[in-house]
Design an enzyme around this catalytic site. Structure first.
Site, PDB file in Angstrom:
ATOM      1  N   LYS A  79      21.662   4.180  -4.279  1.00 62.21           N
ATOM      2  CA  LYS A  79      20.348   4.174  -4.908  1.00 62.21           C
ATOM      3  C   LYS A  79      20.236   5.406  -5.775  1.00 62.21           C
ATOM      4  O   LYS A  79      20.935   6.409  -5.570  1.00 62.21           O
ATOM      5  CB  LYS A  79      19.245   4.203  -3.848  1.00 62.21           C
ATOM      6  CG  LYS A  79      17.933   3.597  -4.322  1.00 62.21           C
ATOM      7  CD  LYS A  79      17.970   2.074  -4.301  1.00 62.21           C
ATOM      8  CE  LYS A  79      16.605   1.484  -4.563  1.00 62.21           C
ATOM      9  NZ  LYS A  79      16.613   0.016  -4.473  1.00 62.21           N
ATOM     10  N   GLY A 179      -0.192  -4.622  -2.112  1.00 58.74           N
ATOM     11  CA  GLY A 179       0.501  -4.367  -3.371  1.00 58.74           C
ATOM     12  C   GLY A 179       0.750  -5.671  -4.102  1.00 58.74           C
ATOM     13  O   GLY A 179       1.378  -6.582  -3.554  1.00 58.74           O
ATOM     14  N   VAL A 180       0.245  -5.784  -5.324  1.00 62.41           N
ATOM     15  CA  VAL A 180       0.409  -7.030  -6.074  1.00 62.41           C
ATOM     16  C   VAL A 180       1.046  -6.727  -7.432  1.00 62.41           C
ATOM     17  O   VAL A 180       0.558  -7.125  -8.479  1.00 62.41           O
ATOM     18  CB  VAL A 180      -0.944  -7.764  -6.265  1.00 62.41           C
ATOM     19  CG1 VAL A 180      -0.701  -9.250  -6.549  1.00 62.41           C
ATOM     20  CG2 VAL A 180      -1.839  -7.629  -5.055  1.00 62.41           C
ATOM     21  N   GLY A 181       2.156  -5.986  -7.369  1.00 65.45           N
ATOM     22  CA  GLY A 181       2.895  -5.666  -8.577  1.00 65.45           C
ATOM     23  C   GLY A 181       3.804  -6.798  -8.998  1.00 65.45           C
ATOM     24  O   GLY A 181       3.550  -7.964  -8.702  1.00 65.45           O
ATOM     25  N   SER A 182       4.901  -6.456  -9.643  1.00 57.57           N
ATOM     26  CA  SER A 182       5.770  -7.467 -10.247  1.00 57.57           C
ATOM     27  C   SER A 182       6.299  -8.479  -9.241  1.00 57.57           C
ATOM     28  O   SER A 182       6.160  -9.688  -9.420  1.00 57.57           O
ATOM     29  CB  SER A 182       6.944  -6.784 -10.949  1.00 57.57           C
ATOM     30  OG  SER A 182       7.789  -7.729 -11.551  1.00 57.57           O
ATOM     31  N   VAL A 183       6.898  -7.993  -8.141  1.00 60.50           N
ATOM     32  CA  VAL A 183       7.456  -8.907  -7.134  1.00 60.50           C
ATOM     33  C   VAL A 183       6.345  -9.678  -6.429  1.00 60.50           C
ATOM     34  O   VAL A 183       6.397 -10.903  -6.295  1.00 60.50           O
ATOM     35  CB  VAL A 183       8.298  -8.136  -6.100  1.00 60.50           C
ATOM     36  CG1 VAL A 183       8.677  -9.033  -4.925  1.00 60.50           C
ATOM     37  CG2 VAL A 183       9.565  -7.586  -6.750  1.00 60.50           C
TER      38      VAL A 183
END
Length: 347
Positions: A79, A179-183
């Site tokens: 990473k 969390g409602v981001g990209s994924v």
């Protein structure tokens, strides 16, 4: 201090990268290359301290080793983190500099996008090194891996629902998505289409509002999401959110989401099991994106990717079975499954 940390987590190599002209400050952690070169994304985040960045990249790299092993990939785990604000600190020069550092590792580490980085950023890196995947489709990739991560999480949630409730059917189930981001946006779409009722929270209000408008979700405050009445809690933001403070608040029967390193410490996985809450190990559930970018590295085939991502469902079933047979929490069962595969390939 860093050698002690490397020994604690089994890290092979820790690389500090600095470029004065572009302002790049980055750290690459190569955890284990037993199964192959270390593949793992580059995260860009405004860490408060360098120590926080080191701690995060080491834990994330270790997770990638286990994720690759559990997914059956011939890849190791690594990473990278770039210390900076992804909104204000990005530049072509910064990613060019980072690409040059990756090139010096001669293929021991292959990067891809992660939190705070995009396909466009990977295209800049590609101009300086071939050891990058998750690039634009015109370069032979599958594009943004987020939908594949989301699809894998969706299959994982279905497998966990089967184990916890006796049916993989999600219609009528209440799922709290942190969390409602990209994924998680794509995940919410899959869950909505399956008939689930959604409760969402996000530090970016616009993300939560989009889920309300498009999927009929109910939005709650970022600190309220832990204690809502729900069947399944899906952490899809940052790591370490299952901890001493939040765990007692959970009312869900299942924890299954896209975030990496959801357990602050191993004891929290034990405590989830003691409370009768089924935990779907994060690095198994969220491996769809890795499966997608790994396939790009070996020659991309979308149908093969979709088949492997669908296999997350059966892999979780296997882990839950090991958990019951050996009477150990599910996160330890997943670790054992991965470690057995790695140990078989050690010289």
């Amino acid at each position: 201090m860093y050698f002690e940390r490397m020994e604690q987590y089994g890290v092979e190599q820790l690389v500090f990268c600095y470029d004065q002209k572009s302002g790049l400050k980055a750290i690459i952690a190569i955890h284990d290359t037993t199964l192959g070169p270390a593949l793992g994304g580059t995260r860009m985040y405004p860490y408060a301290t360098e120590e926080a960045a080191v701690h995060d990249v080491i834990r994330l790299a270790r997770s990638m080793t286990y994720k690759s092993a559990a997914a059956g990939l011939n890849l190791g785990g690594g990473k990278a983190v770039i210390i900076g604000n992804p909104v204000t600190d990005k530049s072509k020069e910064l990613f060019h500099a980072f690409g040059r550092f990756i090139e010096t590792l001669n293929g021991r580490y292959i990067t891809a996008e992660d939190v705070g980085t995009t396909v466009a950023d990977m295209d800049f890196i590609r101009q300086k090194t071939k050891f990058v995947t998750g690039v634009s489709p015109e370069f032979g990739s599958g594009g943004n891996p987020s939908p594949f991560t989301a699809l894998g999480v969706f299959h994982g949630i279905r497998a966990a629902a089967l184990e916890a409730f006796g049916s993989a059917e999600l219609k009528g189930k209440t799922i709290a998505v942190q969390g409602v981001g990209s994924v998680a946006y794509h995940l919410c779409r899959y869950l909505h289409e399956a008939g689930a009722k959604l409760i969402v929270s996000d530090v970016v209000q616009a993300n939560a509002e989009r889920a309300v408008l498009e999927f009929g979700a109910k939005a709650v405050g970022v600190d309220d999401i832990y204690g809502v009445e729900c069947d399944i809690f899906a952490p899809c933001a940052m790591g370490g959110i299952i901890n001493d403070d939040t765990l007692p608040l959970l009312k869900a029967k299942v924890v299954a989401g896209a975030a990496n390193n959801q357990l602050r410490e191993e004891k929290h996985g034990d405590q989830l099991a003691a409370r009768g809450i089924l935990y779907a190990p994060d690095y198994v559930v969220n491996s769809g994106g890795l499966i997608n970018v790994a396939d790009e590295w070996f020659g991309y085939n979308r149908e093969r990717v979709l088949s492997k991502v669908e296999g997350i469902y059966s892999q979780l079933q296997r882990i839950f079975e090991i958990s019951k047979q050996q009477q150990i929490p599910s996160f330890r069962a997943a670790d054992r499954l991965a470690e057995v595969r790695i140990d078989k390939h050690r010289v």
